[in-house]
Motif scaffolding. Sequence first.
Motif, mmCIF file in Angstrom:
data_model
loop_
_atom_site.group_PDB
_atom_site.id
_atom_site.type_symbol
_atom_site.label_atom_id
_atom_site.label_comp_id
_atom_site.label_asym_id
_atom_site.label_seq_id
_atom_site.Cartn_x
_atom_site.Cartn_y
_atom_site.Cartn_z
ATOM 1 N N UNK A 1 0.807 -1.217 0.000
ATOM 2 C CA UNK A 1 0.000 0.000 0.000
ATOM 3 C C UNK A 1 0.846 1.276 0.000
ATOM 4 N N UNK A 2 1.958 1.276 0.712
ATOM 5 C CA UNK A 2 2.738 2.507 0.870
ATOM 6 C C UNK A 2 3.206 3.101 -0.458
ATOM 7 N N UNK A 3 3.823 2.319 -1.358
ATOM 8 C CA UNK A 3 4.219 2.921 -2.644
ATOM 9 C C UNK A 3 3.020 3.462 -3.418
ATOM 10 N N UNK A 4 1.882 2.753 -3.336
ATOM 11 C CA UNK A 4 0.692 3.216 -4.042
ATOM 12 C C UNK A 4 0.176 4.550 -3.537
ATOM 13 N N UNK A 5 0.287 4.787 -2.222
ATOM 14 C CA UNK A 5 -0.151 6.063 -1.666
ATOM 15 C C UNK A 5 0.706 7.211 -2.186
ATOM 16 N N UNK A 6 2.026 6.992 -2.279
ATOM 17 C CA UNK A 6 2.904 8.029 -2.818
ATOM 18 C C UNK A 6 2.601 8.296 -4.294
ATOM 19 N N UNK A 7 2.360 7.222 -5.051
ATOM 20 C CA UNK A 7 2.035 7.388 -6.473
ATOM 21 C C UNK A 7 0.707 8.119 -6.629
ATOM 22 N N UNK A 8 -0.284 7.753 -5.817
ATOM 23 C CA UNK A 8 -1.607 8.389 -5.922
ATOM 24 C C UNK A 8 -1.507 9.877 -5.616
ATOM 25 N N UNK A 9 -0.691 10.240 -4.636
ATOM 26 C CA UNK A 9 -0.525 11.654 -4.307
ATOM 27 C C UNK A 9 0.018 12.431 -5.503
ATOM 28 N N UNK A 10 0.967 11.829 -6.221
ATOM 29 C CA UNK A 10 1.486 12.479 -7.423
ATOM 30 C C UNK A 10 0.457 12.447 -8.552
ATOM 31 N N UNK A 11 -0.336 11.382 -8.590
ATOM 32 C CA UNK A 11 -1.310 11.183 -9.664
ATOM 33 C C UNK A 11 -2.378 12.272 -9.662
ATOM 34 N N UNK A 12 -2.751 12.755 -8.485
ATOM 35 C CA UNK A 12 -3.829 13.738 -8.382
ATOM 36 C C UNK A 12 -3.301 15.151 -8.154
ATOM 37 N N UNK A 13 -1.985 15.318 -8.078
ATOM 38 C CA UNK A 13 -1.396 16.648 -7.907
ATOM 39 C C UNK A 13 -0.944 17.142 -9.273
ATOM 40 N N UNK A 14 -1.782 17.921 -9.899
ATOM 41 C CA UNK A 14 -1.544 18.341 -11.284
ATOM 42 C C UNK A 14 -0.611 19.553 -11.310
ATOM 43 N N UNK A 15 0.417 19.541 -12.155
ATOM 44 C CA UNK A 15 1.299 20.716 -12.279
ATOM 45 C C UNK A 15 0.516 21.949 -12.727
ATOM 46 N N UNK A 16 0.941 23.109 -12.248
ATOM 47 C CA UNK A 16 0.234 24.342 -12.573
ATOM 48 C C UNK A 16 0.297 24.678 -14.057
ATOM 49 N N UNK A 17 1.337 24.230 -14.749
ATOM 50 C CA UNK A 17 1.481 24.565 -16.162
ATOM 51 C C UNK A 17 0.869 23.516 -17.086
ATOM 52 N N UNK A 18 0.078 22.596 -16.529
ATOM 53 C CA UNK A 18 -0.529 21.551 -17.352
ATOM 54 C C UNK A 18 -1.631 22.129 -18.241
ATOM 55 N N UNK A 19 -1.681 21.660 -19.472
ATOM 56 C CA UNK A 19 -2.729 22.047 -20.410
ATOM 57 C C UNK A 19 -3.922 21.123 -20.246
ATOM 58 N N UNK A 20 -5.121 21.689 -20.186
ATOM 59 C CA UNK A 20 -6.322 20.873 -20.028
ATOM 60 C C UNK A 20 -6.802 20.364 -21.383
ATOM 61 N N UNK A 21 -7.118 19.089 -21.417
ATOM 62 C CA UNK A 21 -7.703 18.458 -22.594
ATOM 63 C C UNK A 21 -8.914 17.659 -22.127
#
Length: 266
Positions: free
Chosen positions: A96-116
């Motif tokens: 579970x621990x690695x998945x929690x770290x990945x999920x945190x990155x998965x839902x933290x969108x960079x500010x310069x991301x383009x929306x599609x």
Amino acid sequence: MVALAIILVGAGTVGFHFLSPWWWTPIASNWGYVDDTIIVTFWITGVVFVAIVLFMAYCVFRYWHRDDRRAAYEPENKKLEWWLTGLTAVGVAGMLTPGLFVWNQFVTVPEDATEVEVLARQWEFAFRLPGKDGVLGTSDARNITPENPFGLNRSDPRGHDDVLIEGAELHLPINKPVKVLLRSIDVLHNFYVPEFRAKMDMVPGMITYYWFTPTRTGTFDALCFELCGIGHYAMRVKVVVEDDGKYQAWLTQQPTFARMLAQAAE
């Protein structure tokens, strides 16, 4: 013979895992963390699987039935229970621990991301990209008509330059983060490109999302990864990742919402 058969089943399973010709596709995004998490899970579950198989084989061989001995009934063994509980907790935490770290990155969108935006309906995908203003206009499912398949608000000036793509390829620039907004207008769908390692269910009445950064140019298959009806198998499109120059040239050739309204009025 039974103990040997159990050992052979375990060895064959492990061997098939390492020698199998079916494996994941070469990654084409920043989500190598997903692969790493899956590998950690494989190692933990694999070690447990081998341990259980060997223990079963040992028990079958060591305690096979003989007329001159009887099994001793032991209702509980607190020491064994503590060991099993502790090892299970460590194994679950390790998965579970690695998945929690990945999920945190998965839902933290960079500010310069383009929306599609990806719009799903039985059985096709359509796409909406921001125009020159860099912002997607607002939309509402109640606005969907044959002339306005995305349900855009005509009174929102930010949406008039939105680029609308139906039944064609989606192009993306390489090495630029993309926030994928997911909408469905009928049933559950799922927009998935295996090489990107990112997917999310598309739920009617909700806007779900994920993000990724394409890291390799090429043409990739995008498919619906949620059983959505009789035409589910054919619900797929192409995603083309290319350099920014080619992407901008392609973008200028695509129709906008304003052009679609003008054509509908003619």
